[in-house]
Design a protein around this motif. Structure first.
Motif, PDB file in Angstrom:
ATOM      1  N   GLY A 159       0.981  -1.061  -0.030  1.00  0.00           N
ATOM      2  CA  GLY A 159       0.081   0.179  -0.028  1.00  0.00           C
ATOM      3  C   GLY A 159       0.901   1.391   0.008  1.00  0.00           C
ATOM      4  N   GLU A 160       0.568   2.356  -1.002  1.00  0.00           N
ATOM      5  CA  GLU A 160       1.632   3.221  -1.004  1.00  0.00           C
ATOM      6  C   GLU A 160       0.657   4.468  -0.577  1.00  0.00           C
ATOM      7  OE1 GLU A 160       4.893   2.344  -4.153  1.00  0.00           O
ATOM      8  OE2 GLU A 160       3.191   3.226  -4.991  1.00  0.00           O
ATOM      9  N   ILE A 161       0.975   5.302   0.427  1.00  0.00           N
ATOM     10  CA  ILE A 161       0.334   6.287   0.923  1.00  0.00           C
ATOM     11  C   ILE A 161       0.366   7.705   0.427  1.00  0.00           C
ATOM     12  CG2 ILE A 161      -0.222   7.563   3.196  1.00  0.00           C
ATOM     13  CD1 ILE A 161       0.466   5.150   4.562  1.00  0.00           C
ATOM     14  N   ILE A 162      -0.485   8.370   0.008  1.00  0.00           N
ATOM     15  CA  ILE A 162      -0.063   9.128  -0.887  1.00  0.00           C
ATOM     16  C   ILE A 162      -0.807  10.743  -0.358  1.00  0.00           C
ATOM     17  CG2 ILE A 162      -0.677  10.689  -3.262  1.00  0.00           C
ATOM     18  CD1 ILE A 162      -0.574   7.618  -4.230  1.00  0.00           C
ATOM     19  N   TYR A 163       0.178  11.812  -0.025  1.00  0.00           N
ATOM     20  CA  TYR A 163      -0.659  13.122   0.195  1.00  0.00           C
ATOM     21  C   TYR A 163       0.659  14.367  -0.090  1.00  0.00           C
ATOM     22  CZ  TYR A 163       2.248  12.386   4.559  1.00  0.00           C
ATOM     23  OH  TYR A 163       3.079  12.111   5.510  1.00  0.00           O
ATOM     24  N   ASP A 164       0.512  15.365   0.147  1.00  0.00           N
ATOM     25  CA  ASP A 164       1.370  16.490  -0.600  1.00  0.00           C
ATOM     26  C   ASP A 164       2.586  16.228   0.094  1.00  0.00           C
ATOM     27  OD1 ASP A 164      -0.618  19.204  -1.256  1.00  0.00           O
ATOM     28  OD2 ASP A 164      -1.548  17.196  -0.236  1.00  0.00           O
TER      29      ASP A 164
ATOM     30  N   ARG B 245      -3.291  13.378   7.231  1.00  0.00           N
ATOM     31  CA  ARG B 245      -2.587  13.212   5.901  1.00  0.00           C
ATOM     32  C   ARG B 245      -3.241  12.789   4.788  1.00  0.00           C
ATOM     33  NH1 ARG B 245       1.857   8.547   7.675  1.00  0.00           N
ATOM     34  NH2 ARG B 245       0.474   6.452   7.416  1.00  0.00           N
ATOM     35  N   ASN B 246      -4.170  11.895   5.184  1.00  0.00           N
ATOM     36  CA  ASN B 246      -5.129  11.300   4.255  1.00  0.00           C
ATOM     37  C   ASN B 246      -5.863  12.163   3.554  1.00  0.00           C
ATOM     38  OD1 ASN B 246      -4.173   8.676   4.995  1.00  0.00           O
ATOM     39  ND2 ASN B 246      -5.677   8.216   6.293  1.00  0.00           N
ATOM     40  N   ASN B 247      -6.021  13.467   3.934  1.00  0.00           N
ATOM     41  CA  ASN B 247      -7.075  14.227   3.406  1.00  0.00           C
ATOM     42  C   ASN B 247      -6.361  15.628   2.896  1.00  0.00           C
ATOM     43  OD1 ASN B 247     -10.022  13.472   3.714  1.00  0.00           O
ATOM     44  ND2 ASN B 247      -9.296  12.849   5.896  1.00  0.00           N
ATOM     45  N   TYR B 248      -4.983  15.500   2.649  1.00  0.00           N
ATOM     46  CA  TYR B 248      -4.167  16.503   2.118  1.00  0.00           C
ATOM     47  C   TYR B 248      -4.041  15.826   0.630  1.00  0.00           C
ATOM     48  CZ  TYR B 248      -3.435  19.414   6.258  1.00  0.00           C
ATOM     49  OH  TYR B 248      -3.558  20.286   7.174  1.00  0.00           O
ATOM     50  N   LYS B 249      -4.742  16.421  -0.318  1.00  0.00           N
ATOM     51  CA  LYS B 249      -4.534  16.210  -1.846  1.00  0.00           C
ATOM     52  C   LYS B 249      -4.430  17.372  -2.652  1.00  0.00           C
ATOM     53  CE  LYS B 249      -4.999  11.487  -0.916  1.00  0.00           C
ATOM     54  NZ  LYS B 249      -4.336  11.931   0.122  1.00  0.00           N
ATOM     55  N   GLY B 250      -3.448  18.038  -2.203  1.00  0.00           N
ATOM     56  CA  GLY B 250      -3.436  19.282  -3.144  1.00  0.00           C
ATOM     57  C   GLY B 250      -4.164  20.410  -2.748  1.00  0.00           C
ATOM     58  N   MET B 251      -5.193  20.049  -1.817  1.00  0.00           N
ATOM     59  CA  MET B 251      -6.083  20.891  -1.027  1.00  0.00           C
ATOM     60  C   MET B 251      -6.593  20.000  -0.045  1.00  0.00           C
ATOM     61  SD  MET B 251      -9.145  20.726  -3.904  1.00  0.00           S
ATOM     62  CE  MET B 251      -9.859  19.000  -4.249  1.00  0.00           C
ATOM     63  N   PRO B 252      -7.116  20.648   1.130  1.00  0.00           N
ATOM     64  CA  PRO B 252      -7.723  20.028   2.052  1.00  0.00           C
ATOM     65  C   PRO B 252      -8.956  19.531   1.871  1.00  0.00           C
ATOM     66  CG  PRO B 252      -7.010  22.262   2.770  1.00  0.00           C
ATOM     67  CD  PRO B 252      -6.943  22.206   1.350  1.00  0.00           C
ATOM     68  N   VAL B 253      -9.332  18.143   2.067  1.00  0.00           N
ATOM     69  CA  VAL B 253     -10.547  17.876   1.471  1.00  0.00           C
ATOM     70  C   VAL B 253     -11.127  17.154   2.815  1.00  0.00           C
ATOM     71  CG1 VAL B 253      -9.892  17.072  -0.870  1.00  0.00           C
ATOM     72  CG2 VAL B 253      -9.380  15.403   0.762  1.00  0.00           C
TER      73      VAL B 253
ATOM     74  N   ASP C 123     -17.891   9.418  -2.784  1.00  0.00           N
ATOM     75  CA  ASP C 123     -18.178  10.336  -4.176  1.00  0.00           C
ATOM     76  C   ASP C 123     -18.190  11.841  -3.651  1.00  0.00           C
ATOM     77  OD1 ASP C 123     -20.722  10.246  -2.927  1.00  0.00           O
ATOM     78  OD2 ASP C 123     -21.477   9.660  -4.628  1.00  0.00           O
ATOM     79  N   GLU C 124     -17.295  12.352  -3.187  1.00  0.00           N
ATOM     80  CA  GLU C 124     -17.291  13.766  -2.540  1.00  0.00           C
ATOM     81  C   GLU C 124     -15.824  14.181  -2.526  1.00  0.00           C
ATOM     82  OE1 GLU C 124     -19.295  16.367   0.920  1.00  0.00           O
ATOM     83  OE2 GLU C 124     -19.328  14.252   1.194  1.00  0.00           O
ATOM     84  N   ARG C 125     -15.312  13.975  -1.540  1.00  0.00           N
ATOM     85  CA  ARG C 125     -13.588  14.290  -1.507  1.00  0.00           C
ATOM     86  C   ARG C 125     -13.431  15.720  -1.922  1.00  0.00           C
ATOM     87  NH1 ARG C 125     -10.838   8.916  -4.337  1.00  0.00           N
ATOM     88  NH2 ARG C 125     -12.755   7.668  -4.063  1.00  0.00           N
ATOM     89  N   ASP C 126     -14.295  16.727  -1.049  1.00  0.00           N
ATOM     90  CA  ASP C 126     -14.373  18.141  -1.466  1.00  0.00           C
ATOM     91  C   ASP C 126     -13.717  18.893  -0.500  1.00  0.00           C
ATOM     92  OD1 ASP C 126     -15.615  18.219  -3.858  1.00  0.00           O
ATOM     93  OD2 ASP C 126     -17.382  17.858  -3.233  1.00  0.00           O
ATOM     94  N   PRO C 127     -13.244  20.176  -0.664  1.00  0.00           N
ATOM     95  CA  PRO C 127     -12.626  20.929   0.316  1.00  0.00           C
ATOM     96  C   PRO C 127     -13.472  21.859   1.067  1.00  0.00           C
ATOM     97  CG  PRO C 127     -12.287  21.793  -1.773  1.00  0.00           C
ATOM     98  CD  PRO C 127     -12.915  20.595  -2.002  1.00  0.00           C
ATOM     99  N   TRP C 128     -14.545  21.127   1.700  1.00  0.00           N
ATOM    100  CA  TRP C 128     -15.389  22.076   2.565  1.00  0.00           C
ATOM    101  C   TRP C 128     -14.380  22.746   3.703  1.00  0.00           C
ATOM    102  CZ3 TRP C 128     -20.499  22.096   2.207  1.00  0.00           C
ATOM    103  CH2 TRP C 128     -21.149  21.157   1.553  1.00  0.00           C
ATOM    104  N   LEU C 129     -14.780  24.175   3.708  1.00  0.00           N
ATOM    105  CA  LEU C 129     -13.962  25.016   4.430  1.00  0.00           C
ATOM    106  C   LEU C 129     -13.957  24.726   5.778  1.00  0.00           C
ATOM    107  CD1 LEU C 129     -14.114  26.471   1.694  1.00  0.00           C
ATOM    108  CD2 LEU C 129     -14.028  28.541   2.859  1.00  0.00           C
TER     109      LEU C 129
ATOM    110  N   SER D 241     -18.395   8.498   6.658  1.00  0.00           N
ATOM    111  CA  SER D 241     -16.957   8.427   6.254  1.00  0.00           C
ATOM    112  C   SER D 241     -16.144   7.895   7.679  1.00  0.00           C
ATOM    113  CB  SER D 241     -16.193   9.608   5.764  1.00  0.00           C
ATOM    114  OG  SER D 241     -14.984   9.716   5.980  1.00  0.00           O
ATOM    115  N   ARG D 242     -15.113   7.019   7.593  1.00  0.00           N
ATOM    116  CA  ARG D 242     -14.169   6.687   8.765  1.00  0.00           C
ATOM    117  C   ARG D 242     -12.856   7.461   8.615  1.00  0.00           C
ATOM    118  NH1 ARG D 242     -15.784   1.826  11.094  1.00  0.00           N
ATOM    119  NH2 ARG D 242     -17.859   1.516  11.000  1.00  0.00           N
ATOM    120  N   ASN D 243     -12.979   8.402   7.634  1.00  0.00           N
ATOM    121  CA  ASN D 243     -11.461   9.091   7.602  1.00  0.00           C
ATOM    122  C   ASN D 243     -11.851  10.480   7.366  1.00  0.00           C
ATOM    123  OD1 ASN D 243      -8.830   9.428   6.790  1.00  0.00           O
ATOM    124  ND2 ASN D 243      -8.702   7.769   5.699  1.00  0.00           N
TER     125      ASN D 243
END
Length: 793
Positions: free
Chosen positions: A320-325, A352-360, A366-372, A657-659
């Motif tokens: 498993g490869e963990i990806i974030y900024d 770290r799981n929710n840093y994807k070039g923006m905070p999500v 089916d969301e993964r959105d940067p809710w402020l 969501s569990r994350n």
């Protein structure tokens, strides 16, 4: 020097709008990756070569068969209708004398995707496209410019048959284009690239780090199912992808489905993914050992269902490869309480799981959105752990680009295209809170100067439209996701648990007026200060008249949040401040049984405010509860990350969501700032001067934290041992610190065995009932004193 002006770009936007077999527009859209190539020759000695690229949705760049950079899922996402960001690479060492070849692959990313109200026409108009420029400087000073134009060749008939962030990637190894990124490849059957319209007018250099593979984890178990499939357990909830290796025959198809949890029968639980399929498919070419991982998708998962694997898979066949900024980890926290350590570890994974070039908000459904508002205060704790400054500077730009001409701001930024504007104070107000974070934690005054006009424009828009007799009536979400009275509910239906939206809106409006007053000083707009202060005074007066019950010493309907916000924001009259706090404490202890009862809004202030007012013991009790509702409850249920709901194991799967970071509130900031005692002193942004006041709570016998400040590493490490308080501190160069030591007198304190009064540079400042305050300069110290036992001072 970057390309500072649009005119500096000599290339043209190119793409391939033609649909190939298998491409479809539907809810679960399919679009194959686009492969572009260009050959050229260098005829002189190259002194320097710089490549500039914008590939949206996502790209990978190759020169002469070598992938450029270690980044993945690049570039960072923006609202592509407002601005796009380019990446820059020094490729001097990648060029050959004579013939050279450039290859790029474009994936869909967030440019072409079908979810949450994005129309088919919108997606059809957003086929991936690219702008490229290679600037070659020869040793003799002459230059060669290679740019994107319709002389490039392109095909979509490559191995990546489909890539969709929510549904997954399909890769057919039988269609690999061997040698296509090297000179001499036969591309005569490829098409000429199309000249396409630019996505927007604004092109900027990407200042934040691209995502990278930050960590690798091995699965901890593999179990077979009756249908011949296998279930991998990665041991933790993660965001990234699965790398596999296998040996099979041509056409063997391996299907991998990803999920966060399992059903009781051991199969995947996918109901909380909603419409996201989270499925990768790999078709083998049958040429010995094959290794593969996807290119343009990521998944949120702990478990993987593997179907069609040739033979019997083993744990060694997967990683498993963990990806974030690509920012570094700069902080750490640990203490003597094992549950708090597990909660901290879960929080770090979630962040770290929710840093994807923006905070999500989440990495799986089916969301993964940067809710402020999810990151309004969570980002403060994150700033101790990760070097997030550049990411948040970029996010501030995203917010500014999203602002409407009248001043309105959305709740999600960059906007996904389906939300519109639904005015409220708390979500868009994150714009100000993130600006304040960058100022106080990193000393970044430039963002305040840059964004002050836009911040003021938004606040004044809200004032003009929604401030009624000095009460801010705009609210949309309330104290989102308070613990409901039933384990099956997502949102509470008990009005005694919910806080009046106008109370929240007015408290935040007052808080933002105070914040803007300080921003005006920083930005040089000092003429605005008096207006903010005058309006704030009127709002405070109206707020107390409307919401404060004089006889009961409570605000609103006496939820914790309704009392907490005016206390935290300084809205309570001094003569009743203690009474309001006691009323809140009574509610927490007697009605909530010393458990959390706040949602997203209240939890942002709870732990620090309890501690500030002398109840670190109660904050510690809340933090270490193990039954519902609590962070410990999640741990007890086997969670390795933080849930979206306090009852995320039992509530409606459409929203569990569990994350998710939003329920962290100020917990991690509290661990660093209060338990360990490590924060920037008021009035000295960016840790120019530290305020170090560690708190002993509950049965804690030690706490240790460190973080990398703009001036260097700062550390606070205390231990209770045989009635002594032993405190190791490190103060960075060119800074000072106020240290508050739990001793009754200065004579009780030694530094590495020497009386503190004899330590050069240790200046006595004053004494409280149970602490001695000293000012010290940079360096490392070990303070020792007899512990007086009063942890609440």
């Amino acid at each position: 020097m970057g390309l500072l002006e649009k005119s500096d770009w000599q290339g043209e936007w190119i793409g391939l709008t033609k649909f190939f077999p298998g491409d479809t527009l539907a809810t679960h859209s399919r679009l194959a990756a686009r492969y572009f190539r260009k050959e050229f020759a260098t005829k002189k000695k190259v002194r320097k070569a710089t490549a500039y690229i914008i590939g949206i949705g996502m790209y990978e760049l190759y020169i002469n068969g070598q992938k450029i950079g270690n980044h993945v899922l690049s570039p960072g996402p923006t609202d592509f209708t407002k601005d796009v960001r380019y990446n820059t690479f020094d490729v001097t060492d990648n060029l050959l004398k004579g013939k050279n070849a450039i290859g790029t692959v474009l994936g869909n990313g967030r440019y072409f995707y079908m979810r949450q109200g994005v129309s088919f026409q919108q997606s059809k108009e957003r086929i991936p496209k690219m702008l490229f420029q290679l600037d070659i400087e020869y040793a003799d000073g002459s230059r060669l410019l290679i740019v994107s134009d319709n002389s490039w060749k392109v095909t979509a008939d490559g191995p990546i048959r489909s890539n969709n962030e929510y549904d997954g990637e399909e890769y057919d190894a039988r269609k690999e284009l061997t040698g296509w990124t090297k000179p001499g490849y036969n591309d005569s059957h490829w098409l000429n690239a199309e000249l396409v319209a630019a996505p927007c007018e604004t092109i900027l250099s990407q200042i934040n780090e691209n995502m990278i593979v930050q960590d690798v984890v091995k699965p901890v178990s593999i179990n077979s199912l009756s249908n011949g499939s296998f279930i991998l357990d990665m041991g933790q909830n993660m965001a990234g992808w699965l790398k596999l290796k296998a040996t099979g025959t041509k056409g063997d198809t391996i299907t991998m489905r990803f999920a966060e949890t399992l059903k009781p029968d051991g199969t995947l639980y996918t109901a909380n993914l909603r419409s996201a399929r989270q499925t990768d498919i790999y078709v083998m070419k049958g040429n010995g050992l094959e290794q593969w991982e996807p290119t343009f998708v990521y998944h949120g998962f702990r478990y993987v269902e593997v179907t069609g694997f040739p033979g019997i898979p083993t744990l060694d066949d997967f990683e498993g490869e963990i990806i974030y900024d690509g920012f570094p980890t700069i902080g750490s926290f640990s203490c003597s309480d094992s549950l708090l350590n597990r909660i901290y570890a879960n929080a770090c994974r979630t962040t770290r799981n929710n840093y994807k070039g923006m905070p999500v908000d989440c990495p799986q459904r089916d969301e993964r959105d940067p809710w402020l508002a999810d990151w309004a205060t969570t980002s403060l704790g994150a700033s101790y752990t990760f070097d997030i400054e550049r990411l948040y500077v970029k996010w501030m730009d995203d917010m500014q680009f999203s602002q409407r001409p009248r001043g309105q701001m959305p709740d999600i930024t960059p906007e996904p295209g389906w939300t519109g504007i639904k005015d409220n104070m708390t979500w868009p107000g994150t714009y100000l809170l993130i600006g304040n974070l960058l100022l106080t934690q990193f000393g970044n005054k430039e963002v305040i100067v840059k964004h002050y006009p836009s911040m003021k424009k938004w606040l004044w828009y809200m004032k003009g439209k929604y401030l009624k007799e000095h009460i801010m009536v705009a609210d949309r979400f309330g104290d989102w996701c308070v613990p409901p009275e039933s384990m099956e509910l997502v949102h509470s239906k008990d009005t005694a648990r919910t806080t009046d939206g106008a109370l929240i809106g007015t408290a935040y409006f007052y808080h933002f007026l105070q914040m803007m007053s300080s921003f005006a000083e920083v930005s040089g707009d000092t003429a605005d200060v008096e207006e903010y202060k005058t309006l704030a005074a009127d709002v405070r007066k109206a707020f107390n008249a409307e919401y404060f019950d004089v006889s009961k010493h409570q605000y609103g309907n006496n939820t914790v949040t309704s009392n907490l916000l005016p206390l935290a924001f300084g809205m309570v009259d001094q003569d009743v401040e203690g009474l309001v706090f006691e009323q809140m404490i009574h509610r927490v202890i007697n009605q909530d049984n010393s458990h959390i009862s706040t949602g997203l809004i209240g939890t942002q202030w709870l732990m620090r405010e309890l501690t500030k007012r002398g109840r670190v013991d109660l904050a510690f009790t809340i933090a270490t509860q193990k039954d519902y509702p609590s962070w410990g409850y999640m741990v007890e249920k086997g969670a390795t990350t933080i849930w979206e709901l306090w009852n995320g194991d039992t509530a409606d799967p459409s929203m569990n969501s569990r994350n998710h970071v939003m329920l962290l509130g100020d917990l991690i900031a509290w661990m660093y700032q209060d338990l360990a005692g490590l924060k920037s002193m008021d009035g000295y942004p960016g840790f120019k001067q530290l305020w170090m006041e560690p708190r002993v709570a509950g049965d804690l016998t030690s706490a240790k934290a460190s973080t990398l400040t703009p001036y260097g590493k700062a550390t606070s490490d205390w231990t209770l041992e045989k009635g002594q308080f032993i405190w190791h501190v490190t103060i960075p160069p060119n800074t000072k610190a106020n240290v508050l030591i739990p001793a009754q007198s200065v004579e009780q304190i030694t530094v590495s065995g020497t009386p503190v009064t004899k330590i050069e540079g240790a200046e006595y400042v004053g004494k409280t009932s149970s602490r001695i305050q000293l000012e010290i300069g940079s360096g490392s110290y070990t303070f020792i004193c007899k512990y007086n036992g009063n942890s609440n001072d």
